[in-house]
Enzyme design. Structure first.
Site, PDB file in Angstrom:
ATOM      1  CB  SER A  18      -0.953   0.008   1.371  1.00 49.60           C
ATOM      2  OG  SER A  18      -1.692   1.411   1.296  1.00 49.60           O
ATOM      3  CB  SER A  20      -2.583   4.183   2.182  1.00 51.44           C
ATOM      4  OG  SER A  20      -3.450   4.281   1.338  1.00 51.44           O
ATOM      5  CB  THR A  65      -7.565  -1.574   0.624  1.00 50.17           C
ATOM      6  OG1 THR A  65      -7.642  -1.721  -0.831  1.00 50.17           O
ATOM      7  CG2 THR A  65      -6.491  -2.186   1.345  1.00 50.17           C
ATOM      8  CE  LYS A  69     -11.568  -0.569  -1.343  1.00 54.11           C
ATOM      9  NZ  LYS A  69     -12.012   0.198  -2.578  1.00 54.11           N
ATOM     10  CG  ASP A 105     -12.374   4.031  -3.704  1.00 53.47           C
ATOM     11  OD1 ASP A 105     -11.365   4.233  -3.495  1.00 53.47           O
ATOM     12  OD2 ASP A 105     -12.890   2.729  -3.616  1.00 53.47           O
ATOM     13  N   GLY A 133     -16.265  -3.961  -7.916  1.00 50.42           N
ATOM     14  CA  GLY A 133     -16.604  -2.720  -6.834  1.00 50.42           C
ATOM     15  C   GLY A 133     -15.953  -1.308  -7.559  1.00 50.42           C
ATOM     16  CB  ALA A 134     -13.154  -0.336  -9.289  1.00 48.54           C
ATOM     17  CB  THR A 156     -20.093 -11.873 -16.442  1.00 47.53           C
ATOM     18  OG1 THR A 156     -18.777 -12.763 -16.711  1.00 47.53           O
ATOM     19  CG2 THR A 156     -21.136 -12.961 -15.975  1.00 47.53           C
ATOM     20  NE  ARG A 159     -19.532  -9.415 -10.936  1.00 49.49           N
ATOM     21  CZ  ARG A 159     -18.370  -9.247 -10.707  1.00 49.49           C
ATOM     22  NH1 ARG A 159     -17.240  -9.937 -11.121  1.00 49.49           N
ATOM     23  NH2 ARG A 159     -18.168  -8.470  -9.616  1.00 49.49           N
ATOM     24  N   GLY A 242      -4.338   6.583 -13.671  1.00 49.79           N
ATOM     25  CA  GLY A 242      -5.032   6.512 -12.408  1.00 49.79           C
ATOM     26  C   GLY A 242      -4.277   6.956 -11.142  1.00 49.79           C
TER      27      GLY A 242
END
Length: 280
Positions: A18, A20, A65, A69, A105, A133-134, A156, A159, A242
Site C-alpha cells: 500500500s 497510503s 481496502t 470493503k 473512491d 467494485g471499482a 459477464t 454482472r 489512475g
C-alpha cells in the site's frame, strides 16, 4: 487546534504494498502533525474483531481496502451516501462514539479528472469497462456529475445488468461484443478492469474507435501508462492515469482523522511516482 496524538491506519490482506502510509505520512509532515498512520495486515476472519477494538486502541479511524470493503460496510454503525449507493466502505471514522463508514473512491475518481481533463462530465456518453467494485464507485461519480448516458461493458453480461439495475435510469448493460458500437459517440472511456496491470497486459478496448474529443482514463496506476492509455495517446486523445484517483481519495479521510484538509500537489505526486518504479 489539531490533536497531535491521533492515530489512523490502512488495513487489507495483504497490505504491505500500500502507498497510503507514504501519502498520509507526507501530509502529516507537511502540516507538522505528530499523529501516525500505519499499515495493518488483518485476515478476513479477524476483521470484525479488529474493527470492534479500534476506539479502545486509540484510533480515530482508517482506510479499508481489499478484501474488507464490504465487511466494513456491514460493520459500520452508519454510512454516508456514497457508501450506501456503492455498497462498500473504504474509510472509517468516529463521530460522538459512532462508527461511520464512507466511500471516497468516487470523489477520488472525479477529482482526478477535474485536475487533468476539466469539463469531462459534459463530454458525452461514458463507457465503463468492468462491473466490479471499482466500477460501482465510478458509476456513482458519473451520476453525481450529471452524466446521463452510462454504458457498462463486461464479459459477464449478468454482472453488468446487476449494476445497471442498481443505479437505474441512464445506466445500461452490454456484453463485450458491443464495445465498438458503444465507443463511436462516447466522450469518456473508463477502464476499471485489471487489464493493463503489470502481469496482465492487454487492451481492454480500442481507442481508435472513439471520437476525437473523447477522454480516456484508467484506474490502474501500475504501470502509470497502461496499454489503453498508450493507444489513446497515439490517437492524440486526452488521457488521465489512475494515480490521481489514489491521491485524491485519500483527502477526505485525512481531514476526518486529523482535522486539516490536505492538498494533492505535484510534489506529492512525484513522491508516489518514484515509489512506483520497480527497485533493482
Amino acid at each position: 487546534m489539531v490533536d497531535e496524538t491521533r492515530k489512523a491506519f490502512v488495513t487489507g490482506h495483504p497490505i504491505k504494498h500500500s502507498r497510503s502510509p507514504k501519502i498520509h505520512g507526507y501530509w502529516l509532515a507537511k502540516h507538522g502533525i505528530g499523529g501516525s498512520y500505519e499499515a495493518i495486515d488483518v485476515a478476513p476472519e479477524d476483521f470484525a474483531a479488529f474493527v470492534k477494538t479500534l476506539q479502545a486502541n486509540g484510533y480515530s479511524g482508517g482506510n479499508v481496502t481489499i478484501p474488507h470493503k464490504e465487511a466494513a460496510f456491514a460493520l459500520a454503525d452508519t454510512r454516508d451516501q456514497a457508501a450506501q449507493e456503492i455498497g462498500a466502505v473504504n474509510t472509517l471514522w468516529f463521530e460522538d462514539g459512532i462508527l461511520w463508514g464512507g466511500n471516497t473512491d468516487a470523489h477520488g475518481f472525479a477529482a482526478n479528472l477535474d485536475d487533468h481533463a476539466p469539463g469531462w462530465a459534459s463530454n458525452g456518453p461514458a463507457v465503463v469497462l468492468g462491473a466490479g467494485g471499482a466500477s460501482r464507485a465510478v458509476i456513482h461519480a458519473l451520476k453525481q456529475r450529471g452524466v446521463a448516458d452510462i454504458r457498462i461493458v463486461n464479459r459477464t453480461l449478468a454482472r453488468a445488468m446487476e449494476l445497471s439495475d442498481r443505479f437505474g435510469a441512464g445506466v445500461s448493460a452490454h456484453g463485450t461484443a458491443a464495445t465498438g458500437e458503444l465507443l463511436a459517440d462516447a466522450g469518456l472511456l473508463v477502464n476499471t478492469t485489471a487489464l493493463g496491470m503489470h502481469g496482465n497486459e492487454g487492451l481492454s478496448a480500442d481507442p481508435a474507435l472513439l471520437p476525437d474529443h473523447a477522454v480516456v482514463t484508467d484506474i490502474v496506476y501500475v504501470p502509470l501508462e497502461t496499454p489503453l492509455l498508450a493507444a489513446a495517446r497515439t490517437r492524440n486523445l486526452k488521457t488521465v492515469d489512475g494515480l490521481g484517483m489514489l491521491l485524491h481519495q485519500a483527502v477526505p479521510g485525512f481531514e476526518r482523522w486529523f482535522g486539516i484538509r490536505p492538498q494533492v500537489t505535484g510534489e506529492l505526486r512525484a513522491l508516489i511516482e518514484a515509489d512506483l518504479v520497480p527497485k533493482p
